[in-house]
Enzyme design. Structure first.
Site, PDB file in Angstrom:
ATOM      1  CE  LYS A  89      -3.600   2.412   2.715  1.00  0.00           C
ATOM      2  NZ  LYS A  89      -4.655   2.042   3.651  1.00  0.00           N
TER       3      LYS A  89
ATOM      4  CE  LYS B 225      -6.657   1.760  -0.791  1.00  0.00           C
ATOM      5  NZ  LYS B 225      -7.287   2.314   0.347  1.00  0.00           N
TER       6      LYS B 225
END
Length: 326
Positions: free
Chosen positions: A199, A252
């Site tokens: 992330k 992400k």
């Protein structure tokens, strides 16, 4: 004749779909749902056209709307009644997400994923317990090991409520192992765990922070989310999460990190997820509103690119819009 090798032979209408290398279906998609404990009616999210925060009483109806399109999975985010320094409403038995999960699992057949993080629930907007000097002179901003226990408590509370999967997104070192052990100790051996393994500290999250009311009150998240310049580090993060027991590994954002999605697909034998984030959604909508792009076409192409890179499942705000086409 020249040329003798003619790839265009495989682009005629009859054979083109037969030799397509990547396919996308509604069952590949997961739709985010925002449940808001502070409202009694649906609230449009200005920066994410077509999406709303829904009150708890409409959580089931909202998920049924998703299911009617053929999308089977939802991931829940909560906006709590109150916030405090440790995000206690994230792991409360009567928290907004916990109550929503109970209703949704009782009344629908959706596959329910709970996002496990504290940023929406803390009054400072960071993803865990912060350092005493975090606002004025941060070293790592969030105190890692103190945060782990709260993430585990959040995951167990969601599993107790009926979640099929939990998805830790705090990027805390050791979060997967801590949560997996806590789930197993609580009798939730069958609850799956999808880690936000890579992330990044991305500028593409802006609209989500508006949607979930989770922007940091000060500073940024550079001390715990990944540097966008780093590719090899993603393999290290994913490897740790895989070793700690993650069932699914997520990247992400999605589109700016197709290389990372591809790297994880090549290196790991677990399902790979990609989060097609709010900024990716908003920028395509903005261009379409200007008449510069065909929204449905570019949305579909974007998700196909994530599948082509190696994503098995995609969390996306386009899930419902594209499901009928798929």
């Amino acid at each position: 004749m020249y040329p003798t090798d003619r790839p265009r032979r495989l682009r005629t209408d009859g054979i083109r779909p037969l030799v397509s290398e990547s396919s996308l279906s509604a069952s590949d998609l997961v739709a985010p749902v925002f449940v808001d404990a502070t409202t009694d009616e649906r609230v449009p999210i200005e920066s994410m056209p077509g999406h709303e925060r829904v009150p708890l009483d409409e959580a089931v109806a909202r998920v049924e709307e998703v299911r009617e399109t053929g999308v089977e999975g939802v991931i829940l985010f909560g906006i709590p009644e109150t916030k405090d320094p440790t995000g206690s409403r994230a792991y409360a038995d009567d928290g907004v997400v916990q109550r929503a999960i109970r209703r949704i699992t009782a009344e629908t057949d959706a596959y329910v994923i709970g996002d496990v993080c504290l940023c929406e629930y803390t009054d400072h907007g960071h993803c865990g317990v912060i350092e005493p000097e975090a606002e004025s002179d941060p070293t790592l901003t969030v105190r890692n090991d103190e945060t782990l226990a709260l993430l585990a408590e959040t995951a167990v509370s969601q599993a107790d409520a009926g979640a099929d999967m939990v998805a830790p997104s705090a990027m805390a070192d050791g979060q997967v192992a801590t949560i997996r052990e806590a789930l197993d100790d609580a009798g939730h051996e069958d609850v799956a765990l999808m880690s936000y393994a890579a992330k990044y500290e991305s500028a593409f999250y802006g609209p989500f922070r508006d949607a979930a009311d989770g922007a940091p009150a000060f500073g940024d998240r550079r001390h715990y989310q990944m540097d966008p310049a780093n590719r090899r580090e993603a393999l290290r993060e994913a490897r740790l999460d895989a070793e700690e027991g993650a069932d699914v590994l997520m990247v992400k954002p999605g589109l700016p990190y197709l290389d990372v999605v591809s790297d994880l697909r090549r290196e790991f034998d677990r399902p790979i997820a990609a989060y097609n984030v709010s900024g990716e959604y908003a920028m395509l909508h903005a261009a379409a509103e200007k008449g510069w792009l065909d929204l449905e076409a570019v949305a579909h192409e974007s998700l196909v690119s994530l599948k082509r890179a190696g994503a098995d499942l995609i969390v996306t705000y386009f899930a419902e819009d594209l499901a009928d086409r798929l």
